[in-house]
Design a protein around this motif. Structure first.
Motif, PDB file in Angstrom:
ATOM      1  N   GLN A 112       0.747  -0.963  -0.251  1.00  0.00           N
ATOM      2  CA  GLN A 112      -0.195  -0.085   0.509  1.00  0.00           C
ATOM      3  C   GLN A 112       1.199   0.819   0.024  1.00  0.00           C
ATOM      4  O   GLN A 112       0.076   2.048  -0.514  1.00  0.00           O
ATOM      5  CB  GLN A 112      -0.687   0.115   1.332  1.00  0.00           C
ATOM      6  N   ILE A 113       2.019   1.335   1.207  1.00  0.00           N
ATOM      7  CA  ILE A 113       2.602   2.541   0.672  1.00  0.00           C
ATOM      8  C   ILE A 113       3.810   3.141  -0.460  1.00  0.00           C
ATOM      9  O   ILE A 113       3.502   3.763  -0.649  1.00  0.00           O
ATOM     10  CB  ILE A 113       3.932   2.186   2.678  1.00  0.00           C
ATOM     11  N   CYS A 114       3.318   1.437  -1.049  1.00  0.00           N
ATOM     12  CA  CYS A 114       4.405   1.666  -2.301  1.00  0.00           C
ATOM     13  C   CYS A 114       3.517   1.849  -3.042  1.00  0.00           C
ATOM     14  O   CYS A 114       4.309   2.794  -4.063  1.00  0.00           O
ATOM     15  CB  CYS A 114       5.343   0.507  -2.785  1.00  0.00           C
ATOM     16  N   CYS A 115       2.681   2.357  -3.244  1.00  0.00           N
ATOM     17  CA  CYS A 115       1.789   1.940  -4.596  1.00  0.00           C
ATOM     18  C   CYS A 115       1.728   3.650  -4.094  1.00  0.00           C
ATOM     19  O   CYS A 115       1.677   4.648  -5.139  1.00  0.00           O
ATOM     20  CB  CYS A 115       0.409   1.520  -4.152  1.00  0.00           C
ATOM     21  N   GLY A 116       1.877   4.507  -3.337  1.00  0.00           N
ATOM     22  CA  GLY A 116       1.477   5.120  -2.632  1.00  0.00           C
ATOM     23  C   GLY A 116       2.359   6.037  -3.000  1.00  0.00           C
ATOM     24  O   GLY A 116       2.587   7.569  -3.803  1.00  0.00           O
ATOM     25  N   LEU A 117       4.241   5.613  -2.629  1.00  0.00           N
ATOM     26  CA  LEU A 117       5.178   6.503  -3.251  1.00  0.00           C
ATOM     27  C   LEU A 117       5.253   6.432  -4.587  1.00  0.00           C
ATOM     28  O   LEU A 117       6.215   7.636  -5.394  1.00  0.00           O
ATOM     29  CB  LEU A 117       6.214   6.033  -2.322  1.00  0.00           C
ATOM     30  N   LEU A 118       4.883   5.893  -5.361  1.00  0.00           N
ATOM     31  CA  LEU A 118       5.171   5.403  -6.589  1.00  0.00           C
ATOM     32  C   LEU A 118       3.996   5.719  -7.270  1.00  0.00           C
ATOM     33  O   LEU A 118       4.309   6.066  -8.610  1.00  0.00           O
ATOM     34  CB  LEU A 118       5.762   4.669  -6.821  1.00  0.00           C
ATOM     35  N   VAL A 127      11.429  -0.906 -11.267  1.00  0.00           N
ATOM     36  CA  VAL A 127      12.049  -1.097 -10.415  1.00  0.00           C
ATOM     37  C   VAL A 127      10.900  -1.543  -8.839  1.00  0.00           C
ATOM     38  O   VAL A 127      11.249  -1.129  -7.687  1.00  0.00           O
ATOM     39  CB  VAL A 127      13.281  -0.566 -10.215  1.00  0.00           C
ATOM     40  N   SER A 128       9.383  -1.743  -9.314  1.00  0.00           N
ATOM     41  CA  SER A 128       8.419  -1.195  -7.563  1.00  0.00           C
ATOM     42  C   SER A 128       8.739  -2.805  -7.496  1.00  0.00           C
ATOM     43  O   SER A 128       8.956  -2.472  -6.106  1.00  0.00           O
ATOM     44  CB  SER A 128       7.325  -0.826  -8.323  1.00  0.00           C
ATOM     45  N   ASN A 129       9.134  -3.556  -8.112  1.00  0.00           N
ATOM     46  CA  ASN A 129       8.736  -5.256  -6.955  1.00  0.00           C
ATOM     47  C   ASN A 129      10.437  -5.272  -6.088  1.00  0.00           C
ATOM     48  O   ASN A 129      10.147  -5.235  -5.097  1.00  0.00           O
ATOM     49  CB  ASN A 129       8.451  -5.688  -7.958  1.00  0.00           C
ATOM     50  N   ASP A 130      11.440  -4.238  -6.982  1.00  0.00           N
ATOM     51  CA  ASP A 130      12.581  -4.276  -6.057  1.00  0.00           C
ATOM     52  C   ASP A 130      12.492  -4.018  -4.819  1.00  0.00           C
ATOM     53  O   ASP A 130      12.815  -3.831  -3.347  1.00  0.00           O
ATOM     54  CB  ASP A 130      14.119  -3.855  -7.448  1.00  0.00           C
ATOM     55  N   ILE A 131      12.377  -2.301  -4.991  1.00  0.00           N
ATOM     56  CA  ILE A 131      12.226  -1.688  -4.328  1.00  0.00           C
ATOM     57  C   ILE A 131      10.778  -2.286  -2.723  1.00  0.00           C
ATOM     58  O   ILE A 131      11.332  -1.980  -2.130  1.00  0.00           O
ATOM     59  CB  ILE A 131      11.110  -0.237  -4.591  1.00  0.00           C
ATOM     60  N   ARG A 132       9.646  -2.830  -3.074  1.00  0.00           N
ATOM     61  CA  ARG A 132       9.527  -3.315  -2.203  1.00  0.00           C
ATOM     62  C   ARG A 132       9.879  -4.484  -1.027  1.00  0.00           C
ATOM     63  O   ARG A 132       9.724  -5.001  -0.011  1.00  0.00           O
ATOM     64  CB  ARG A 132       7.732  -4.083  -2.892  1.00  0.00           C
ATOM     65  N   GLN A 133      10.603  -5.236  -1.856  1.00  0.00           N
ATOM     66  CA  GLN A 133      11.936  -6.756  -1.211  1.00  0.00           C
ATOM     67  C   GLN A 133      12.659  -5.767  -1.108  1.00  0.00           C
ATOM     68  O   GLN A 133      12.748  -6.502   0.327  1.00  0.00           O
ATOM     69  CB  GLN A 133      12.292  -7.097  -2.539  1.00  0.00           C
ATOM     70  N   HIS A 319       7.369  15.573   3.312  1.00  0.00           N
ATOM     71  CA  HIS A 319       6.508  14.885   3.661  1.00  0.00           C
ATOM     72  C   HIS A 319       6.110  13.852   3.337  1.00  0.00           C
ATOM     73  O   HIS A 319       6.195  12.601   2.921  1.00  0.00           O
ATOM     74  CB  HIS A 319       5.625  14.300   4.593  1.00  0.00           C
ATOM     75  N   LYS A 320       5.112  14.190   1.867  1.00  0.00           N
ATOM     76  CA  LYS A 320       4.625  13.610   0.781  1.00  0.00           C
ATOM     77  C   LYS A 320       5.326  13.681  -0.759  1.00  0.00           C
ATOM     78  O   LYS A 320       6.462  14.882  -1.113  1.00  0.00           O
ATOM     79  CB  LYS A 320       3.374  14.880   0.090  1.00  0.00           C
ATOM     80  N   HIS A 321       5.361  12.130  -0.681  1.00  0.00           N
ATOM     81  CA  HIS A 321       6.179  11.716  -2.418  1.00  0.00           C
ATOM     82  C   HIS A 321       8.032  12.330  -2.428  1.00  0.00           C
ATOM     83  O   HIS A 321       8.075  12.482  -3.793  1.00  0.00           O
ATOM     84  CB  HIS A 321       5.383  12.300  -3.574  1.00  0.00           C
ATOM     85  N   THR A 322       8.568  11.948  -1.624  1.00  0.00           N
ATOM     86  CA  THR A 322       9.975  13.070  -1.676  1.00  0.00           C
ATOM     87  C   THR A 322      10.081  13.986  -2.411  1.00  0.00           C
ATOM     88  O   THR A 322      11.372  13.841  -2.728  1.00  0.00           O
ATOM     89  CB  THR A 322      10.807  11.458  -2.440  1.00  0.00           C
ATOM     90  N   MET A 323       8.980  15.301  -1.690  1.00  0.00           N
ATOM     91  CA  MET A 323       9.620  16.091  -2.345  1.00  0.00           C
ATOM     92  C   MET A 323      10.566  16.589  -1.385  1.00  0.00           C
ATOM     93  O   MET A 323      10.519  16.425  -0.899  1.00  0.00           O
ATOM     94  CB  MET A 323       8.773  16.769  -2.324  1.00  0.00           C
TER      95      MET A 323
END
Length: 350
Positions: A112-118, A127-133, A319-323
């Motif tokens: 869930q958090i990865c989906c929000g960040l990405l 590389v989304s799966n790599d980030i989750r792992q 704090h949002k989306h690595t801005m």
């Protein structure tokens, strides 16, 4: 008039739960993570929740129903509370003994958090799966620190959410750097802010504008003051409606002629965009701000107040989306906001 569901529950609590079992199981699945429970373990979990709802402690709470809502809604509120309580007890129980189970349980939270960040970084999709792992691997390697730092009086789910979010933001930022797409003062992002051209970063700009708008709206009665002060610091044109908005909640104030005088002075030759120019603009607007606030605050104090608000807003954005907004990039964002965004979505008067 007696609520029909309340009457059915009073008559037979066990049958009431059974009759609504499918609804309650959906509520339970949305209230906690159960992916670590399979087969008989999941069935036992559901049985334990049902037993909790039929316990004397919970039944006493349910008996307090006063028809402030429907009984079914009242029941579900208490059910969610019991499920979260059960999940918290389970987390504390397995935290020391089986940290791998914690990781398995909260894997959906990582997703869930990865989906929000990405969401706004299409270029990171490969590389989304790599980030989750990597998030889960990093958390696993920090097991000792995570366990020792946790304080049981706080909800573990919230504590773990913060850890996952921070790990995710760090990894996303790292990947963005590799792609030379960091959200700071780089020419491409700032160019998008200034021009509004459609690029890979345009969604990020729109999200930044949306977040800034959300923050501005949160100021409620201080909103008009904030808008005027931000425009002063960011050297954005102030018009009469900005100044008259300061008096929205006041009736009979003789301020219109003063507004006209202030606008005339602001139209004068104030070419400096440095500290001297900012202070001069605050000095010009100071009287109107004081009339609206019924205060005797000097220009420097209004400037300090504005700087504090800018710090808070940029912290919120970052704090949002690595801005990574700083003062200069915030001024560019504010210019885009007030000239191309705020007018189209300006809030109605309170």
């Amino acid at each position: 008039m007696t609520d029909a569901d309340f009457a059915r529950w009073e008559n037979n609590p066990g049958k009431f739960y059974f009759d609504n079992a499918q609804l309650f199981e959906r509520v339970i699945s949305k209230s906690c993570f159960t992916g670590h429970l399979a087969g008989q373990k999941h069935k036992r979990f559901l049985d334990e929740i049902r037993e909790r709802m039929n316990s004397s402690r919970v039944m006493e709470q349910l008996q307090s129903f006063q028809q402030q809502s429907t009984f079914l809604v009242f029941y579900i509120v208490i059910l969610k509370k019991e499920v979260k309580g059960y999940s918290q007890e389970e987390d504390i129980r397995i935290l020391d003994d089986d940290f791998n189970l914690i990781i398995l349980k909260y894997q959906p939270l990582v997703n869930q958090i990865c989906c929000g960040l990405l969401e706004f970084y299409k270029q990171l999709k490969p590389v989304s799966n790599d980030i989750r792992q990597q998030i889960m691997a990093n958390i696993l390697s920090r097991k000792e620190k995570i366990v020792s730092s946790y304080k049981p009086e706080y909800l573990f789910k919230n504590y773990f959410w913060t850890i996952i979010k921070n790990e995710g933001k760090n990894l996303v930022t790292s990947e963005l750097r590799k792609l030379r797409k960091t959200i700071s003062l780089e020419d491409e992002f700032i160019g998008t802010l200034k021009t509004g051209n459609s690029t890979d970063d345009d969604l990020l700009v729109q999200d930044a504008l949306r977040l800034l708008h959300h923050k501005v709206l949160a100021y409620l009665h201080f909103r008009a003051k904030l808008i005027v002060c931000l425009k002063i610091v960011c050297y954005i044109k102030i018009d009469a409606k900005d100044l008259t908005a300061l008096f929205n909640h006041q009736i009979g104030k003789n301020y219109h002629h003063k507004v006209d005088k202030v606008i005339d002075k602001l139209k004068g030759d104030i070419s400096d965009i440095d500290h001297r120019g900012i202070l001069l603009r605050f000095e010009i607007v100071e009287e109107l701000l004081n009339m609206a606030e019924q205060a005797e605050t000097d220009a420097s104090s209004y400037w300090r107040w504005t700087n504090i608000q800018i710090n808070r807003i940029t912290e919120y954005l970052n704090h949002k989306h690595t801005m990574q907004f700083n003062r200069e990039s915030f001024k560019i964002l504010a210019d885009r906001y007030f000239n191309n965004y705020y007018d189209q979505s300006a809030p109605k008067k309170d």
